[in-house]
Design a protein around this motif. Structure first.
Motif, PDB file in Angstrom:
ATOM      1  N   HIS A 134       0.837  -1.213   0.000  1.00 58.28           N
ATOM      2  CA  HIS A 134       0.000   0.000   0.000  1.00 58.28           C
ATOM      3  C   HIS A 134       0.866   1.254   0.000  1.00 58.28           C
ATOM      4  CE1 HIS A 134      -3.489  -2.364   1.584  1.00 58.28           C
ATOM      5  NE2 HIS A 134      -4.100  -1.555   0.761  1.00 58.28           N
ATOM      6  N   GLY A 191      -7.299  -0.517  -4.659  1.00 54.92           N
ATOM      7  CA  GLY A 191      -7.057   0.641  -5.504  1.00 54.92           C
ATOM      8  C   GLY A 191      -8.279   1.145  -6.222  1.00 54.92           C
ATOM      9  N   SER A 210      -9.880   3.824  -6.046  1.00 52.81           N
ATOM     10  CA  SER A 210     -10.081   5.267  -5.993  1.00 52.81           C
ATOM     11  C   SER A 210     -10.234   5.832  -7.396  1.00 52.81           C
ATOM     12  CB  SER A 210      -8.898   5.941  -5.298  1.00 52.81           C
ATOM     13  OG  SER A 210      -7.723   5.725  -6.029  1.00 52.81           O
ATOM     14  N   GLU A 218      -9.277   0.562 -11.292  1.00 55.29           N
ATOM     15  CA  GLU A 218      -8.718  -0.568 -10.569  1.00 55.29           C
ATOM     16  C   GLU A 218      -7.278  -0.220 -10.251  1.00 55.29           C
ATOM     17  OE1 GLU A 218      -7.791  -4.614 -12.365  1.00 55.29           O
ATOM     18  OE2 GLU A 218      -9.791  -4.882 -11.533  1.00 55.29           O
ATOM     19  N   GLY A 219      -6.794  -0.596  -9.099  1.00 54.95           N
ATOM     20  CA  GLY A 219      -5.466  -0.206  -8.659  1.00 54.95           C
ATOM     21  C   GLY A 219      -4.358  -0.657  -9.585  1.00 54.95           C
ATOM     22  N   LYS A 241      -2.567  -3.679  -8.186  1.00 59.47           N
ATOM     23  CA  LYS A 241      -3.415  -4.870  -8.304  1.00 59.47           C
ATOM     24  C   LYS A 241      -3.276  -5.486  -9.693  1.00 59.47           C
ATOM     25  CE  LYS A 241      -8.178  -6.369  -8.038  1.00 59.47           C
ATOM     26  NZ  LYS A 241      -9.558  -5.969  -7.901  1.00 59.47           N
ATOM     27  N   GLY A 256      -7.858  -7.632  -2.940  1.00 55.62           N
ATOM     28  CA  GLY A 256      -6.753  -6.698  -2.735  1.00 55.62           C
ATOM     29  C   GLY A 256      -5.500  -7.385  -2.228  1.00 55.62           C
TER      30      GLY A 256
END
Length: 183
Positions: free
Chosen positions: A99, A132, A134, A138-139, A142, A172
């Protein structure tokens, strides 16, 4: 450019050559030359270089970005082993949380962590990438971590991976099975 300093004749020619090849913004007019350029002032080399520059601008191809997909072939851990890890019957030998790291930081930390786990004969580890979610995307980690597992530095260490159980981080996080040491 400092105030009070005037453009040289060559700079003015170059500026004019570039300015006439552009499209003005909406509501703006094409800037007029500050001083007319006399044909007698132009030397053959200046004209040729200005013409070549304008011709190069016209011939410049449109730049297209290559499409890069960051998906890797899915290497799964078999279902019975996944279930045993999720239920705690197979011990998770290590955990790394990525993270808040940039891709380059995460890449080097993950590679170092996996090398260390492999050197200590660890078999199953947990890699937390985060979801992720936000800004509606998708992050990046990830998506990137499974793609990294397909690259040669990771391929020699990782034999399989799968999304973790919900209580270990769900989508995650990844269960990662390391290869057995040959020596």
């Amino acid at each position: 450019m400092k105030r009070g300093k005037q453009l040289t004749e060559e700079d003015r020619i170059l500026w004019h050559t570039v300015a006439v090849t552009t499209t003005p913004l909406k509501g703006k007019a094409l800037p007029l030359e500050s001083a007319p350029i006399k044909d007698a002032q132009l030397t053959e080399s200046k004209v040729n270089s200005a013409d070549r520059f304008a011709a190069d601008l016209d011939r410049a191809p449109e730049v297209k970005r290559p499409t890069v997909t960051m998906t890797a072939p899915r290497q799964t851990i078999d279902r019975p082993t996944r279930d045993k890890i999720a239920k705690g019957r197979v011990v998770i030998d290590g955990k790394i949380d990525l993270h808040g790291l940039t891709q380059s930081e995460a890449h080097s930390m993950l590679l170092g962590f996996l090398h260390q786990a492999y050197a200590h004969d660890r078999r199953h580890v947990l890699v937390v990438t985060g979801k992720g979610a936000s800004f509606g995307s998708e992050g990046i980690l990830k998506r990137a971590v499974p793609a990294w597992f397909a690259t040669p530095p990771f391929r020699v260490l990782v034999s399989g991976y799968h999304d973790a159980a919900r209580h270990h981080g769900g989508t995650g996080a990844l269960y990662v099975r390391l290869r057995r040491r040959t020596s």
